[in-house]
Design a protein around this motif. Sequence first.
Motif, PDB file in Angstrom:
ATOM      1  N   ASP A 175      -4.293   9.724  -1.308  1.00  0.00           N
ATOM      2  CA  ASP A 175      -3.500   8.601  -0.818  1.00  0.00           C
ATOM      3  C   ASP A 175      -2.210   9.043  -0.135  1.00  0.00           C
ATOM      4  OD1 ASP A 175      -5.497   7.069  -1.977  1.00  0.00           O
ATOM      5  OD2 ASP A 175      -4.092   5.499  -2.560  1.00  0.00           O
ATOM      6  N   LYS A 186      -8.799   8.196   6.450  1.00  0.00           N
ATOM      7  CA  LYS A 186      -9.115   7.941   5.039  1.00  0.00           C
ATOM      8  C   LYS A 186     -10.498   8.480   4.694  1.00  0.00           C
ATOM      9  CE  LYS A 186      -9.203   4.150   1.663  1.00  0.00           C
ATOM     10  NZ  LYS A 186      -8.976   2.698   1.454  1.00  0.00           N
ATOM     11  N   THR A 219     -11.931  -7.108  -8.630  1.00  0.00           N
ATOM     12  CA  THR A 219     -11.446  -5.783  -8.241  1.00  0.00           C
ATOM     13  C   THR A 219     -11.238  -4.899  -9.466  1.00  0.00           C
ATOM     14  OG1 THR A 219     -10.336  -6.707  -6.295  1.00  0.00           O
ATOM     15  CG2 THR A 219      -9.565  -4.553  -7.071  1.00  0.00           C
ATOM     16  N   ASP A 253      -8.208   0.831  -5.530  1.00  0.00           N
ATOM     17  CA  ASP A 253      -7.980  -0.587  -5.220  1.00  0.00           C
ATOM     18  C   ASP A 253      -7.582  -1.364  -6.473  1.00  0.00           C
ATOM     19  OD1 ASP A 253      -8.579  -0.092  -2.595  1.00  0.00           O
ATOM     20  OD2 ASP A 253     -10.605  -0.924  -2.669  1.00  0.00           O
ATOM     21  N   ALA A 273      -4.528  -4.447  -8.637  1.00  0.00           N
ATOM     22  CA  ALA A 273      -5.075  -5.744  -9.042  1.00  0.00           C
ATOM     23  C   ALA A 273      -4.088  -6.526  -9.898  1.00  0.00           C
ATOM     24  CB  ALA A 273      -6.382  -5.541  -9.803  1.00  0.00           C
ATOM     25  N   SER A 278      -5.872  -0.386  -8.937  1.00  0.00           N
ATOM     26  CA  SER A 278      -4.518  -0.100  -9.406  1.00  0.00           C
ATOM     27  C   SER A 278      -3.521  -1.149  -8.931  1.00  0.00           C
ATOM     28  CB  SER A 278      -4.077   1.294  -8.941  1.00  0.00           C
ATOM     29  OG  SER A 278      -3.910   1.330  -7.539  1.00  0.00           O
ATOM     30  N   GLY A 293     -13.063  -1.404 -10.416  1.00  0.00           N
ATOM     31  CA  GLY A 293     -12.241  -0.219 -10.621  1.00  0.00           C
ATOM     32  C   GLY A 293     -12.547   0.492 -11.922  1.00  0.00           C
ATOM     33  N   ILE A 310     -12.545   4.901  -4.494  1.00  0.00           N
ATOM     34  CA  ILE A 310     -11.893   3.800  -3.769  1.00  0.00           C
ATOM     35  C   ILE A 310     -11.761   2.565  -4.655  1.00  0.00           C
ATOM     36  CG2 ILE A 310     -12.164   2.172  -1.855  1.00  0.00           C
ATOM     37  CD1 ILE A 310     -13.472   4.483  -0.280  1.00  0.00           C
ATOM     38  N   ALA A 311     -12.800   2.275  -5.437  1.00  0.00           N
ATOM     39  CA  ALA A 311     -12.765   1.117  -6.340  1.00  0.00           C
ATOM     40  C   ALA A 311     -11.646   1.271  -7.369  1.00  0.00           C
ATOM     41  CB  ALA A 311     -14.113   0.955  -7.038  1.00  0.00           C
TER      42      ALA A 311
END
Length: 453
Positions: free
Chosen positions: A267, A158, A204, A190, A194, A192, A208, A186-187
């Motif tokens: 991803d 990653k 989160t 992540d 929540a 997506s 994001g 990354i935020a």
Amino acid sequence: MATLAETASKLPRKPSSKVTHIPGESGLPVVGFTFQFLRDFPGLINRMVEKHGPVFRYRAVMQDVITLTGPDANEFILKDSDHNFSSKKAWDIILEELFPNGLMLRDFENHKVHRKILQGAFKKPAMQAYVEKMNPRFDKGLSEWPKGNEIMFFDHIKNLLLNAGAELFLGIKMGQEATKVNESFIAAVDASLAVLRLPIPGTTWYRGIKGRRFLEEFIGSLVAEKRRSQDNDFFTQICHSRGENNEELTDQEVIDHMIFLLFAAHDTTTSTLCSLVYRLAKHPEWQEALREEILSLGTDEVTYDDLEKMEKTGLVFRETLRMHPPLPTIPRRAINDCEFQGFKIPKNAAVGVVPLHTHYMEEYWTNPYKFDPERFSPERAEHKKHFYQWVPFGGGHHKCLGLNFAEIQSKVFLFQLLRNYKVEIRSGYEMPTQVVPLAVPKDGFPCTLTPLN
């Protein structure tokens, strides 16, 4: 008269629940089969098919979904000859605020124009330049990984792909700038997933949205420079690409596409490489066969033209994606009333196909649970029984634009990995996989790299 994209945009945000005429079940009140969907998606689909047949409905993640299984269903939904299905409306619920206006979140005429423009970044000269950049980045990155002791492959790949992406996609070198880009990315990813989607500091979702804003500002600040540049990164290529009628992207469209490409490429490639390396560690005879193929090239850096000679690596790549497609299910939203094999699909229904299920159908694959790359060889060609039986990259209008890039990047990584290192796992180890929304190892995939020399 409204365009197809405009018709899709006018659908309610929430999909229709008027699907009880389709065989299936709703499960528990409110949550339906959400827990089974998240914990054992393949098992849920197999049980539904066995009980209700190849077309069924179930409720999960706060919506009723009509699921169509098998290659014919894949063709009906993905090829979408009659323009009945929207990709944008299906993905908006998850991605709209974080990755708006990416190619997957565009439909019909609008999607066609943007896809044509973006294709410029994936042409052969651009790909050749990308391969030149990948070699030293992967070689150096792998040299810095711990050797002789177990590592968590998922974490390492990653980070390596994030760093490679900063250079390959954005054209920026590693340092504080790239680190901030990676943290913000990354935020956003992540967020997506929540559940609580309120801009409350510390959550989160808040991190994001903040990450998305930083990416917009950072990439936006470079657009003018990239339009003047002759660099060979994705960012510059997209700024210079033109459509059939010489259309070019606006600054905001460039920003949206770049952020989405980072998301889509990173991803899915992380997922694919975890599965590839796991299968090669699980089947050392194939690892050795690929190593021999790689060493036979007689070079420390693979070229774009060399990649075609890595035929066995290509077979392993295809078989791994059959068994572990990064995206196990592909959602759509019906924009018209339509019908499939006698089943009526109402307008605004959430609809999905399941590549993962198709990839294990015994009607199309010999011993589908066996890792058997030779099934893709010219002699056997099991994947050619139906054009839509192997669909890890989707199909039709929305077939992944980066499918060749994904194979190229995977081959370059495997070239640098296998010519220098042996990969091993503990005896009897089976990698536990979180299948949805994207296939990733639950345990980080522990493995050991041992230098060959």
